[in-house]
Design a protein around this motif. Structure first.
Motif, short mmCIF file in Angstrom:
data_model
loop_
_atom_site.label_atom_id
_atom_site.label_comp_id
_atom_site.label_asym_id
_atom_site.label_seq_id
_atom_site.Cartn_x
_atom_site.Cartn_y
_atom_site.Cartn_z
N THR A 186 -17.73 -26.04 -0.89
CA THR A 186 -18.41 -26.92 0.05
C THR A 186 -19.88 -26.54 0.27
O THR A 186 -20.32 -25.44 -0.07
N ASN A 187 -20.59 -27.46 0.90
CA ASN A 187 -21.99 -27.20 1.26
C ASN A 187 -22.12 -25.99 2.17
O ASN A 187 -23.03 -25.17 2.00
N GLN A 188 -21.22 -25.87 3.15
CA GLN A 188 -21.30 -24.74 4.06
C GLN A 188 -21.12 -23.42 3.33
O GLN A 188 -21.84 -22.44 3.59
N GLU A 189 -20.19 -23.37 2.38
CA GLU A 189 -19.96 -22.13 1.63
C GLU A 189 -21.17 -21.77 0.78
O GLU A 189 -21.54 -20.59 0.68
N VAL A 190 -21.81 -22.77 0.18
CA VAL A 190 -22.98 -22.49 -0.65
C VAL A 190 -24.17 -22.08 0.21
O VAL A 190 -24.96 -21.20 -0.16
N ALA A 191 -24.33 -22.68 1.39
CA ALA A 191 -25.41 -22.28 2.30
C ALA A 191 -25.29 -20.80 2.67
O ALA A 191 -26.28 -20.06 2.67
N VAL A 192 -24.08 -20.35 2.98
CA VAL A 192 -23.86 -18.94 3.31
C VAL A 192 -24.26 -18.05 2.14
O VAL A 192 -24.92 -17.02 2.32
N TRP A 193 -23.87 -18.45 0.93
CA TRP A 193 -24.23 -17.67 -0.26
C TRP A 193 -25.73 -17.63 -0.49
O TRP A 193 -26.31 -16.56 -0.71
N LEU A 194 -26.39 -18.78 -0.42
CA LEU A 194 -27.83 -18.84 -0.70
C LEU A 194 -28.63 -17.95 0.25
O LEU A 194 -29.64 -17.35 -0.15
N ASN A 195 -28.19 -17.85 1.47
CA ASN A 195 -28.92 -17.02 2.44
C ASN A 195 -28.80 -15.54 2.15
O ASN A 195 -29.49 -14.73 2.78
N LYS A 196 -27.96 -15.17 1.20
CA LYS A 196 -27.81 -13.77 0.80
C LYS A 196 -28.40 -13.49 -0.57
O LYS A 196 -28.46 -12.32 -0.99
N VAL A 197 -28.81 -14.53 -1.30
CA VAL A 197 -29.28 -14.35 -2.67
C VAL A 197 -30.72 -13.84 -2.66
O VAL A 197 -31.59 -14.44 -2.02
N PRO A 198 -31.00 -12.73 -3.36
CA PRO A 198 -32.36 -12.21 -3.37
C PRO A 198 -33.28 -13.01 -4.28
O PRO A 198 -32.83 -13.65 -5.23
N TYR A 213 -33.18 -26.97 3.90
CA TYR A 213 -33.87 -25.69 3.91
C TYR A 213 -34.98 -25.76 4.95
O TYR A 213 -35.92 -26.54 4.82
N ARG A 214 -34.85 -24.95 6.00
CA ARG A 214 -35.84 -24.93 7.08
C ARG A 214 -36.05 -23.51 7.53
O ARG A 214 -35.09 -22.74 7.71
N ASP A 215 -37.32 -23.19 7.75
CA ASP A 215 -37.69 -21.87 8.28
C ASP A 215 -37.06 -20.73 7.49
O ASP A 215 -36.61 -19.72 8.05
N GLY A 216 -37.02 -20.90 6.18
CA GLY A 216 -36.54 -19.84 5.31
C GLY A 216 -35.04 -19.69 5.24
O GLY A 216 -34.54 -18.70 4.67
N ARG A 217 -34.28 -20.64 5.78
CA ARG A 217 -32.83 -20.54 5.74
C ARG A 217 -32.20 -21.85 5.28
O ARG A 217 -32.74 -22.93 5.51
N PHE A 218 -31.06 -21.72 4.61
CA PHE A 218 -30.30 -22.87 4.15
C PHE A 218 -29.19 -23.19 5.15
O PHE A 218 -28.52 -22.28 5.66
N THR A 219 -29.03 -24.46 5.43
CA THR A 219 -27.94 -24.90 6.28
C THR A 219 -27.32 -26.16 5.68
O THR A 219 -27.97 -26.88 4.91
N ALA A 220 -26.08 -26.42 6.06
CA ALA A 220 -25.47 -27.70 5.69
C ALA A 220 -26.02 -28.78 6.61
O ALA A 220 -26.16 -28.57 7.82
N ARG A 221 -26.36 -29.92 6.05
CA ARG A 221 -26.79 -31.03 6.88
C ARG A 221 -25.65 -31.44 7.83
O ARG A 221 -24.48 -31.28 7.51
#
Length: 315
Positions: free
Chosen positions: A95-107, A135-143
């Motif tokens: 899901t989008n939520q799962e990918v958002a969590v991952w992206l926020n940890k990717v260097p 993508y806002r303020d350096g973080r990914f979130t699900a719409r």
């Protein structure tokens, strides 16, 4: 439909690297990780026979009321026996939520407009109307309202890296089809009945057979008909899914075909396998044997992923 693009098939001789040992039984602990399903290993006929191709071709013609080239379905040949060990498969599409969590940890991510890159490799695209990420303020979130929907507009590279970050892998094409068809060779992931508009997320485009349904992507796991006897959801519809294999048609000779492992690259082709139907495509593509392809760096509003776990892990 994707099938209209590049109808020619790649007939280069390509070999897989099958595991030479017989599959262990069981090869994995019997209790699956959270939100994964244990797919018990076995032997099955992968691909379609000539009569099955004829049937799928006719089904397409009846649905589309137009020409459906038989070569769209010949990519499912030849039918061949495959033996697989036990493996786990995600119960739902990622899901989008799962990918958002991952992206926020990717260097070392770089966001260039709507494109998200790592080491100059395109991972995904955030452009609307289909992206469920912001993508806002350096973080990914699900719409808002998109968190439980499957991720789309993710490249094969992005899908592969996501699964590896979860200590999983993209399923092989054989694993995906076995999960969808089972050892019985089901026509559809759920069995033999034809897909219904209120039971499977397919053909919801304007003018499509299911246009009366809510358009676009649905929440993962919400289609009541589209679930296998083992409990895997949305293999037939909602979004199509990347698999680990390079796309080759017809299927290459895999010898004894014990746990076939995909080769890293195929000379003359950058295509990767895509399996399953989606919210816009017609019913014949919800069949378990249906297959298509896209360039590895392509991002599409109808392609997402799910992950697998096996022994040894696929890399």
């Amino acid at each position: 439909r994707e099938a209209k693009a590049g109808a020619s098939t790649l007939r280069e001789s390509v070999s897989y690297a099958p595991n030479s040992r017989a599959p262990a039984t069981p090869s994995l602990p019997p209790v699956p990780p959270p939100e994964m399903v244990l797919i018990a290993g076995g032997r099955f006929s992968m691909g379609s026979t000539s009569s099955e191709i004829d049937s799928a071709h006719l089904y397409c013609q009846q649905l589309a009321k137009a020409s459906c080239p038989r070569e769209w379905f010949e990519r499912e040949s030849p039918a061949h026996e495959v033996q697989l060990s036990d493996f786990y498969l995600d119960r739902h599409e990622v899901t989008n939520q799962e990918v958002a969590v991952w992206l926020n940890k990717v260097p070392a991510l770089r966001v260039d407009g709507s494109r998200v890159l790592q080491d100059n490799a395109l991972l995904l695209d955030l452009s609307m109307p289909y992206s469920g990420l912001a993508y806002r303020d350096g973080r990914f979130t699900a719409r808002e309202g998109y968190g439980r929907q499957p991720i789309v507009q993710i490249s094969w590279t992005g899908a592969k890296r996501y699964c590896e970050a979860q200590e999983k892998s993209l399923p092989t094409e054989a694993q995906w089809e076995y999960a969808a068809r089972g050892p019985q060779g089901r026509r559809f992931p759920w069995g033999s009945p034809l897909p219904t508009c209120d039971g499977v997320v397919f053909d919801r485009r304007a003018g499509g057979a299911c246009a009366v349904q809510r358009p676009g992507i649905a929440n993962a796991g919400g289609a009541p008909q589209d679930v296998t006897p083992e409990g895997v959801h949305d293999l037939g519809g909602n979004v199509a899914e990347w698999v680990s294999d390079p796309y080759v048609a017809p299927y290459p000779d895999c010898g004894r075909c014990l746990d076939p492992r995909p080769v890293a690259e195929v000379k003359g082709s950058s295509k990767r396998g895509v399996r399953g139907g989606d919210f816009n495509r017609t019913a014949e593509l919800t069949r378990g044997a249906s297959r298509s392809r896209r360039a590895a760096d392509d991002v599409q509003g109808n392609i997402g992923l799910r992950c697998a776990r096996s022994k040894p892990p696929i890399r």
